[in-house]
Design a protein around this motif. Sequence first.
Motif, PDB file in Angstrom:
ATOM      1  N   ALA A  36     -97.853   4.594   4.157  1.00 24.37           N
ATOM      2  CA  ALA A  36     -98.686   5.578   4.644  1.00 24.37           C
ATOM      3  C   ALA A  36     -99.422   5.189   5.872  1.00 24.37           C
ATOM      4  CB  ALA A  36     -99.297   6.409   3.724  1.00 24.37           C
ATOM      5  N   ASN A  37    -100.056   4.083   5.723  1.00 23.29           N
ATOM      6  CA  ASN A  37    -100.711   3.644   6.946  1.00 23.29           C
ATOM      7  C   ASN A  37     -99.777   3.298   8.172  1.00 23.29           C
ATOM      8  OD1 ASN A  37    -103.180   3.597   5.841  1.00 23.29           O
ATOM      9  ND2 ASN A  37    -103.151   1.335   5.175  1.00 23.29           N
ATOM     10  N   GLU A  38     -98.682   2.845   7.956  1.00 26.22           N
ATOM     11  CA  GLU A  38     -97.604   2.650   9.216  1.00 26.22           C
ATOM     12  C   GLU A  38     -97.023   3.897   9.504  1.00 26.22           C
ATOM     13  OE1 GLU A  38     -94.539   0.346   7.356  1.00 26.22           O
ATOM     14  OE2 GLU A  38     -95.805  -1.353   6.766  1.00 26.22           O
ATOM     15  N   ALA A  39     -96.641   4.911   8.688  1.00 23.17           N
ATOM     16  CA  ALA A  39     -96.599   6.218   9.103  1.00 23.17           C
ATOM     17  C   ALA A  39     -97.362   6.944  10.012  1.00 23.17           C
ATOM     18  CB  ALA A  39     -95.874   7.065   8.120  1.00 23.17           C
ATOM     19  N   ALA A  40     -98.779   6.976   9.689  1.00 24.77           N
ATOM     20  CA  ALA A  40     -99.597   7.490  10.423  1.00 24.77           C
ATOM     21  C   ALA A  40     -99.742   6.582  11.731  1.00 24.77           C
ATOM     22  CB  ALA A  40    -101.005   7.224   9.705  1.00 24.77           C
ATOM     23  N   GLY A  41     -99.799   5.532  11.761  1.00 23.28           N
ATOM     24  CA  GLY A  41     -99.755   4.470  13.375  1.00 23.28           C
ATOM     25  C   GLY A  41     -98.787   5.166  14.037  1.00 23.28           C
ATOM     26  N   LEU A 178     -96.590   9.388  -8.228  1.00 29.48           N
ATOM     27  CA  LEU A 178     -97.912   9.769  -8.206  1.00 29.48           C
ATOM     28  C   LEU A 178     -98.632   9.355  -6.800  1.00 29.48           C
ATOM     29  CD1 LEU A 178    -100.666   9.040 -11.120  1.00 29.48           C
ATOM     30  CD2 LEU A 178    -101.023   7.875  -8.797  1.00 29.48           C
ATOM     31  N   ALA A 179     -98.597   8.254  -6.251  1.00 33.64           N
ATOM     32  CA  ALA A 179     -99.034   7.692  -4.902  1.00 33.64           C
ATOM     33  C   ALA A 179     -98.473   8.719  -4.006  1.00 33.64           C
ATOM     34  CB  ALA A 179     -98.729   6.394  -4.778  1.00 33.64           C
ATOM     35  N   LEU A 180     -97.364   8.960  -3.895  1.00 32.57           N
ATOM     36  CA  LEU A 180     -96.750   9.770  -2.989  1.00 32.57           C
ATOM     37  C   LEU A 180     -97.588  11.399  -2.832  1.00 32.57           C
ATOM     38  CD1 LEU A 180     -92.956   9.296  -2.881  1.00 32.57           C
ATOM     39  CD2 LEU A 180     -94.551   8.964  -0.836  1.00 32.57           C
ATOM     40  N   ALA A 181     -97.978  11.756  -4.012  1.00 34.53           N
ATOM     41  CA  ALA A 181     -98.282  13.068  -4.348  1.00 34.53           C
ATOM     42  C   ALA A 181    -100.086  12.954  -3.845  1.00 34.53           C
ATOM     43  CB  ALA A 181     -98.476  13.527  -5.691  1.00 34.53           C
ATOM     44  N   MET A 182    -100.455  11.759  -3.903  1.00 35.14           N
ATOM     45  CA  MET A 182    -101.785  11.535  -3.442  1.00 35.14           C
ATOM     46  C   MET A 182    -101.798  11.617  -1.935  1.00 35.14           C
ATOM     47  SD  MET A 182    -103.348   8.641  -5.858  1.00 35.14           S
ATOM     48  CE  MET A 182    -104.090   9.153  -7.584  1.00 35.14           C
ATOM     49  N   VAL A 183    -100.864  10.708  -1.384  1.00 30.93           N
ATOM     50  CA  VAL A 183    -100.937  10.686   0.126  1.00 30.93           C
ATOM     51  C   VAL A 183    -100.574  12.242   0.775  1.00 30.93           C
ATOM     52  CG1 VAL A 183     -99.326   9.987   2.235  1.00 30.93           C
ATOM     53  CG2 VAL A 183     -99.995   8.535   0.288  1.00 30.93           C
ATOM     54  N   GLU A 184     -99.791  12.921   0.001  1.00 32.40           N
ATOM     55  CA  GLU A 184     -99.550  14.406   0.569  1.00 32.40           C
ATOM     56  C   GLU A 184    -100.908  15.195   0.380  1.00 32.40           C
ATOM     57  OE1 GLU A 184     -96.110  17.717   0.224  1.00 32.40           O
ATOM     58  OE2 GLU A 184     -96.443  16.879  -1.611  1.00 32.40           O
ATOM     59  N   ASP A 185    -101.398  14.928  -0.454  1.00 31.86           N
ATOM     60  CA  ASP A 185    -102.649  15.606  -0.833  1.00 31.86           C
ATOM     61  C   ASP A 185    -103.902  15.240   0.194  1.00 31.86           C
ATOM     62  OD1 ASP A 185    -104.050  17.612  -2.767  1.00 31.86           O
ATOM     63  OD2 ASP A 185    -105.595  16.015  -3.058  1.00 31.86           O
ATOM     64  N   ASP A 186    -103.763  13.808   0.446  1.00 36.12           N
ATOM     65  CA  ASP A 186    -104.794  13.440   1.319  1.00 36.12           C
ATOM     66  C   ASP A 186    -104.266  13.828   2.852  1.00 36.12           C
ATOM     67  OD1 ASP A 186    -105.951  12.358  -0.822  1.00 36.12           O
ATOM     68  OD2 ASP A 186    -105.040  10.379  -0.397  1.00 36.12           O
ATOM     69  N   HIS A 189     -97.989  16.926   4.294  1.00 33.20           N
ATOM     70  CA  HIS A 189     -96.595  16.635   3.975  1.00 33.20           C
ATOM     71  C   HIS A 189     -95.721  15.774   4.897  1.00 33.20           C
ATOM     72  CE1 HIS A 189     -92.649  18.000   2.323  1.00 33.20           C
ATOM     73  NE2 HIS A 189     -92.410  18.114   3.627  1.00 33.20           N
ATOM     74  N   ALA A 190     -96.175  15.891   6.069  1.00 36.86           N
ATOM     75  CA  ALA A 190     -95.458  15.208   7.198  1.00 36.86           C
ATOM     76  C   ALA A 190     -95.463  13.635   6.926  1.00 36.86           C
ATOM     77  CB  ALA A 190     -95.748  15.430   8.605  1.00 36.86           C
ATOM     78  N   ILE A 191     -96.700  12.975   6.595  1.00 41.72           N
ATOM     79  CA  ILE A 191     -96.856  11.526   6.530  1.00 41.72           C
ATOM     80  C   ILE A 191     -96.134  11.177   5.059  1.00 41.72           C
ATOM     81  CG2 ILE A 191     -98.478   9.811   5.869  1.00 41.72           C
ATOM     82  CD1 ILE A 191     -98.200  10.572   8.768  1.00 41.72           C
ATOM     83  N   ALA A 192     -96.539  12.144   4.098  1.00 42.14           N
ATOM     84  CA  ALA A 192     -95.834  11.870   2.748  1.00 42.14           C
ATOM     85  C   ALA A 192     -94.178  11.641   2.810  1.00 42.14           C
ATOM     86  CB  ALA A 192     -96.511  12.794   1.629  1.00 42.14           C
ATOM     87  N   ALA A 193     -93.753  12.460   3.494  1.00 38.15           N
ATOM     88  CA  ALA A 193     -92.170  12.824   3.549  1.00 38.15           C
ATOM     89  C   ALA A 193     -91.670  11.686   4.232  1.00 38.15           C
ATOM     90  CB  ALA A 193     -91.930  14.042   4.214  1.00 38.15           C
ATOM     91  N   ALA A 196     -91.617   8.535   1.917  1.00 41.10           N
ATOM     92  CA  ALA A 196     -90.382   8.821   0.957  1.00 41.10           C
ATOM     93  C   ALA A 196     -89.290   8.510   1.588  1.00 41.10           C
ATOM     94  CB  ALA A 196     -90.371  10.372   0.560  1.00 41.10           C
ATOM     95  N   ARG A 197     -88.919   8.821   2.983  1.00 37.61           N
ATOM     96  CA  ARG A 197     -87.886   8.676   3.600  1.00 37.61           C
ATOM     97  C   ARG A 197     -87.640   6.823   3.882  1.00 37.61           C
ATOM     98  NH1 ARG A 197     -88.906  12.691   6.768  1.00 37.61           N
ATOM     99  NH2 ARG A 197     -89.831  11.626   8.447  1.00 37.61           N
ATOM    100  N   GLU A 198     -88.874   6.589   4.219  1.00 33.44           N
ATOM    101  CA  GLU A 198     -88.948   5.014   4.453  1.00 33.44           C
ATOM    102  C   GLU A 198     -88.520   4.186   3.245  1.00 33.44           C
ATOM    103  OE1 GLU A 198     -89.363   1.189   6.395  1.00 33.44           O
ATOM    104  OE2 GLU A 198     -89.329   3.378   7.271  1.00 33.44           O
ATOM    105  N   LEU A 199     -88.877   4.517   1.862  1.00 30.25           N
ATOM    106  CA  LEU A 199     -88.876   3.879   0.589  1.00 30.25           C
ATOM    107  C   LEU A 199     -87.567   4.383   0.048  1.00 30.25           C
ATOM    108  CD1 LEU A 199     -92.483   3.912  -0.439  1.00 30.25           C
ATOM    109  CD2 LEU A 199     -91.238   2.251   0.890  1.00 30.25           C
ATOM    110  N   VAL A 200     -86.873   5.439   0.608  1.00 26.96           N
ATOM    111  CA  VAL A 200     -85.694   5.746   0.234  1.00 26.96           C
ATOM    112  C   VAL A 200     -85.837   6.389  -1.287  1.00 26.96           C
ATOM    113  CG1 VAL A 200     -83.272   5.504   0.065  1.00 26.96           C
ATOM    114  CG2 VAL A 200     -84.334   4.186   1.414  1.00 26.96           C
TER     115      VAL A 200
END
Length: 331
Positions: A36-41, A178-186, A189-193, A196-200
Motif C-alpha cells: 500500500a505504501n508502494e502503491a501510494a507512492g 483483512l489487511a486489504l479491507a483495512m487499506v480500503e477503509d483507510d 478502493h484504488a490503492i487497495a485494488a 490486490a493486483r500486485e499481490l495477485v
Amino acid sequence: MTNNPLIPPKRVVEIVAFPDLQLLDVAGPLQVFASANEAAGKSGRPAPYTVRVVAAAARITTSAGLDLLAEPLPSADAPVDTLIIAGGESVHAACDDKELVHWLTARAAAARRVASVCTGAFLLGAAGLLAGKRAVTHWADCDRLARSFPDTRVDMNAIFVRDGRLWTSAGVTAGIDLALAMVEDDVGHAIAAAVARELVVFLKRPGGQAQFSAVLTFQERDREFDRLHGWMAGHLAEDLSVSALAGRMGMSERSLLRHYRASMGVTPARAVEKMRVEAACQLLATTRDPVKRVARRCGFGSEETMRRSFIRQIAVAPHDYRSRFSSSASL
C-alpha cells in the motif's frame, strides 16, 4: 515524520509476534501494508503506513523455522493506529504469558483498531477483548474459541469479521483479506485494488464471506457422491431435481434421498441451492451481468427465486451482495 498539515501522518501498524507463530500470519498483512505504501507512492501520495513487528524477544523463530527480528514491545500508551495479533499453534502458550496478556490489554486501549489473524483471536480473548463481540478464527479452531470464550459470537463461516474497532480473520491467508479491507477503509478502493493486483489476490474473494467452497465441503464428506457433485457444479443451469440426480446416480429417488441425507447432512435440493448461491456470488462479485442474467446462468429460473435463496443461505439480497463485494468497480 513531516509537520506539513497537508500531508496526513503515517498510521502506525504493530504486528505482535511470539515464538513459533505462523509465519504467514505476519508476512501476509505486513506485505499488504508495505505494498500500500508502494502503491501510494506511485500515485504521488505519501506512504500511509509505518509497520512494525513487535515482540517480547528481539528474535522470534516461526513455526516454519525462519527467524524474525522484532522491535521491543512499546510502551502501552505510545501512539498506535492498528494493533494486529498473529496466530499459530503456539498461541495457547502465549495466552499463558501473563505479562504479554497484560501488555496487550493495555496496548489495545491505545489503538484505534485491534485485530487478529487466524488463532491470534485466542490472545484477544485472553486479554478480554472478545467479550460481547462477534469474531472468527481458523475453521478448525472455531469450536474451541466458542468454548473458551462463551460470551463471544463465533462465526465460523466468515473470512474476516469487523465488529466496531475489533477485526478478526479466519485461517492464515485470510489475514491478507483483512489487511486489504483495512487499506480500503483507510485510503480508498484504488490503492487497495492496486495492492490486490500486485499481490495477485482478490480484493474481495468472489465467494463473499465463506471460508469454504460448497462443492469442496460436500466432496470432503463422502466419496460416494464426489462425481455427482463435480457434475452438478458444472451444470447448475440444468435440471438438478431429485429425479434427475437419482437417474444420474442409477438410484431410485427414495434411495438417493436416504443415502444423500445420511452422507451429506442435507437434502439434495439444499445442496443444489448452496452451490447455485455460491456460483451466483462469484458472478455478482466479478462480472457486470444483470442480476436477472446471473439468476438464469446459475439455474434459479427467476430473479425472485434467487433472492429468496440468497436470503435463506447468506441473509443478504443479491443486489446488496453485489454492492458490498463487487470487485468490478472502475478504478
